[in-house]
Design a protein around this motif. Structure first.
Motif, mmCIF file in Angstrom:
data_model
loop_
_atom_site.group_PDB
_atom_site.id
_atom_site.type_symbol
_atom_site.label_atom_id
_atom_site.label_comp_id
_atom_site.label_asym_id
_atom_site.label_seq_id
_atom_site.Cartn_x
_atom_site.Cartn_y
_atom_site.Cartn_z
ATOM 1 N N ASN A 1 2.858 10.502 -5.661
ATOM 2 C CA ASN A 1 1.964 10.258 -6.794
ATOM 3 C C ASN A 1 1.087 9.047 -6.512
ATOM 4 N N ASP A 2 -0.232 9.272 -6.433
ATOM 5 C CA ASP A 2 -1.154 8.138 -6.430
ATOM 6 C C ASP A 2 -1.896 8.134 -7.762
ATOM 7 N N GLU A 3 -2.818 7.177 -7.936
ATOM 8 C CA GLU A 3 -3.483 7.049 -9.220
ATOM 9 C C GLU A 3 -4.437 8.199 -9.513
ATOM 10 N N ALA A 4 -5.003 8.803 -8.471
ATOM 11 C CA ALA A 4 -6.010 9.849 -8.669
ATOM 12 C C ALA A 4 -5.405 11.224 -8.875
ATOM 13 N N GLY B 1 -2.477 -11.413 -6.391
ATOM 14 C CA GLY B 1 -3.601 -12.255 -6.006
ATOM 15 C C GLY B 1 -4.828 -11.447 -5.625
ATOM 16 N N PHE B 2 -4.617 -10.363 -4.920
ATOM 17 C CA PHE B 2 -5.708 -9.471 -4.507
ATOM 18 C C PHE B 2 -6.418 -8.892 -5.731
ATOM 19 N N LEU B 3 -5.640 -8.421 -6.687
ATOM 20 C CA LEU B 3 -6.221 -7.817 -7.889
ATOM 21 C C LEU B 3 -6.892 -8.868 -8.771
ATOM 22 N N THR B 4 -6.388 -10.086 -8.747
ATOM 23 C CA THR B 4 -7.028 -11.167 -9.491
ATOM 24 C C THR B 4 -8.421 -11.459 -8.935
ATOM 25 N N ASP B 5 -8.548 -11.422 -7.632
ATOM 26 C CA ASP B 5 -9.806 -11.805 -6.989
ATOM 27 C C ASP B 5 -10.831 -10.683 -6.949
ATOM 28 N N ARG B 6 -10.374 -9.428 -6.966
ATOM 29 C CA ARG B 6 -11.294 -8.306 -6.780
ATOM 30 C C ARG B 6 -11.910 -7.883 -8.107
ATOM 31 N N GLU B 7 -13.123 -8.313 -8.337
ATOM 32 C CA GLU B 7 -13.804 -8.016 -9.592
ATOM 33 C C GLU B 7 -14.149 -6.539 -9.745
ATOM 34 N N ASP B 8 -14.050 -5.779 -8.660
ATOM 35 C CA ASP B 8 -14.422 -4.362 -8.702
ATOM 36 C C ASP B 8 -13.233 -3.448 -9.013
ATOM 37 N N ILE B 9 -12.082 -4.016 -9.357
ATOM 38 C CA ILE B 9 -10.907 -3.195 -9.633
ATOM 39 C C ILE B 9 -10.477 -3.393 -11.077
ATOM 40 N N SER B 10 -10.372 -2.295 -11.801
ATOM 41 C CA SER B 10 -9.831 -2.322 -13.154
ATOM 42 C C SER B 10 -9.082 -1.015 -13.395
ATOM 43 N N GLY B 11 -8.304 -0.973 -14.475
ATOM 44 C CA GLY B 11 -7.539 0.226 -14.785
ATOM 45 C C GLY B 11 -6.204 0.241 -14.058
ATOM 46 N N PRO B 12 -5.530 1.389 -14.029
ATOM 47 C CA PRO B 12 -4.189 1.473 -13.441
ATOM 48 C C PRO B 12 -4.209 1.313 -11.926
ATOM 49 N N VAL B 13 -3.248 0.560 -11.404
ATOM 50 C CA VAL B 13 -3.071 0.359 -9.967
ATOM 51 C C VAL B 13 -1.584 0.450 -9.649
ATOM 52 N N PRO C 1 3.723 1.638 0.768
ATOM 53 C CA PRO C 1 3.156 2.955 1.082
ATOM 54 C C PRO C 1 4.150 3.967 1.625
ATOM 55 N N ALA C 2 5.422 3.571 1.772
ATOM 56 C CA ALA C 2 6.392 4.489 2.377
ATOM 57 C C ALA C 2 7.638 4.627 1.511
ATOM 58 N N PRO C 3 7.534 5.313 0.352
ATOM 59 C CA PRO C 3 8.757 5.617 -0.398
ATOM 60 C C PRO C 3 9.638 6.531 0.432
ATOM 61 N N LEU C 4 10.925 6.498 0.194
ATOM 62 C CA LEU C 4 11.835 7.281 1.028
ATOM 63 C C LEU C 4 13.014 7.758 0.186
ATOM 64 N N PRO C 5 13.668 8.846 0.645
ATOM 65 C CA PRO C 5 14.811 9.352 -0.112
ATOM 66 C C PRO C 5 15.916 8.313 -0.240
ATOM 67 N N HIS C 6 16.653 8.407 -1.320
ATOM 68 C CA HIS C 6 17.692 7.419 -1.613
ATOM 69 C C HIS C 6 18.703 7.300 -0.480
ATOM 70 N N ARG C 7 19.061 8.429 0.136
ATOM 71 C CA ARG C 7 20.060 8.367 1.207
ATOM 72 C C ARG C 7 19.549 7.524 2.376
ATOM 73 N N ALA C 8 18.249 7.662 2.728
ATOM 74 C CA ALA C 8 17.672 6.859 3.806
ATOM 75 C C ALA C 8 17.502 5.407 3.371
ATOM 76 N N LEU D 1 -4.862 0.406 -3.929
ATOM 77 C CA LEU D 1 -4.744 -0.795 -3.107
ATOM 78 C C LEU D 1 -5.188 -0.520 -1.669
ATOM 79 N N LEU D 2 -4.706 0.572 -1.090
ATOM 80 C CA LEU D 2 -5.075 0.897 0.279
ATOM 81 C C LEU D 2 -6.561 1.213 0.387
ATOM 82 N N GLU D 3 -7.081 1.925 -0.595
ATOM 83 C CA GLU D 3 -8.501 2.273 -0.596
ATOM 84 C C GLU D 3 -9.387 1.030 -0.621
ATOM 85 N N LYS D 4 -8.937 -0.009 -1.324
ATOM 86 C CA LYS D 4 -9.720 -1.242 -1.443
ATOM 87 C C LYS D 4 -9.463 -2.235 -0.314
#
Length: 312
Positions: A122-125, A216-228, A233-240, A287-290
């Protein structure tokens, strides 16, 4: 900068306060039980003298809300909802009334807003919102409603001079006592760090240093608003996930837990199995896109770092 953190006495608030203070910022924590310098009293529901701290601040980071580490009884679920909605509403009112409003309002939210799923991240888009998944306990939908209402309060606040960002955070992993990493580590060292209910469910997480850096990144980036999404970037199964944690602690074996065993354990710990059973496969698309880069993108090495710090 002057940074105000409503609800900043919990684990995540402690992580942020420590890092921001070390960086030379003035940090004011709003707490129901102020206990020292830099803490101001509030009730999380009504305006009061605490609004003076918001007026003239640069950043507000609202973390207020009843802990989710509890039994999900109707009363506790209602307390979780009310504490989040009311605090977000009154923070918005304080910002709206400020003569010198902060330039950015970072509002805590949660990755739990997304659906329990295994097939895709699940990403934001493109992420699927939760609440209607078949075959899951009905009260899981209430957790999603909490997240939706939490974000709605921020979105509807009339703060035209303040940029707003909703932090859909995964579990923040830090070596601080009482945090989720500490709890999982104690279980692991006791030999109980095996997979739960088969271990196929995904775990989303973020290293505490990356959480601070992302704020800090989101505080400084005036071009980012809304859900983040604030998640590695690497969620993994609980067993791993648990296998890597055992390896980091040097524990060769972890006893697995069936579903009923996990339910019994949650009852003893006065917690809830949604925290274990729900598959949270969340990735940080925006975050990765920005251009944000993670210092700890992979769990095995992140776990090694956290264990080293816990031992120290």
């Amino acid at each position: 900068m002057k940074i105000v953190i409503p609800g900043g006495t919990g684990q995540v608030g402690t992580v942020l306060r420590r890092a921001l203070t070390a960086a030379g910022h003035e940090v004011v924590v709003l707490s129901r039980r102020p206990a020292g310098p830099g803490e101001v009293g509030w009730d999380g529901r009504t305006p009061g003298p605490w609004t003076e701290a918001v007026d003239g601040s640069d950043v507000v980071i609202n973390l207020a809300g009843r802990s989710v580490s509890c039994r999900y009884t109707p009363a506790n679920l209602r307390a979780m909802m009310d504490s989040r909605v009311h605090s977000a509403r009154v923070v918005g009112e304080a910002i709206a009334e400020a003569a010198r409003p902060p330039r950015v309002w970072l509002q805590m939210s949660t990755a739990t807003i997304y659906a329990h799923r295994f097939d895709a991240p699940n990403d934001e888009a493109t992420g699927v919102m939760g609440g209607t998944e078949p075959g899951v306990p009905g009260y899981w939908g209430y957790s999603v409603d909490i997240a939706r209402n939490w974000e709605r309060e921020q979105d509807e606040a009339d703060t035209p001079h303040t940029r707003k960002v909703a932090l859909r955070s995964a579990m923040v992993m830090s070596p601080d006592r009482g945090g989720v990493f500490d709890v999982l580590s104690r279980m692991t060292r006791l030999g109980l760090g095996g997979p739960v209910a088969g271990g196929a469910q995904y775990v989303s997480w973020i290293h505490d240093h990356d959480f601070v850096r992302a704020v800090g990144f989101l505080t400084d980036r005036e071009d980012i608003s809304g859900p983040v999404n604030l998640a590695a970037p690497a969620p993994l199964p609980h067993r791993a996930f648990m296998r890597s944690l055992r390896s980091a602690w040097g524990v060769p074996v972890g006893l697995p837990a069936t579903k009923w065993m996990a339910e019994l354990g949650a009852l003893v710990l006065r917690s809830d199995t949604e925290l274990l059973f729900k598959s949270r496969r969340v990735v940080p698309g925006r975050l990765l896109e920005k251009g944000f880069t993670f210092d700890h993108p992979d769990w095995p090495r992140a776990a090694e770092d956290l264990v080293r710090r816990a031992r120290g």
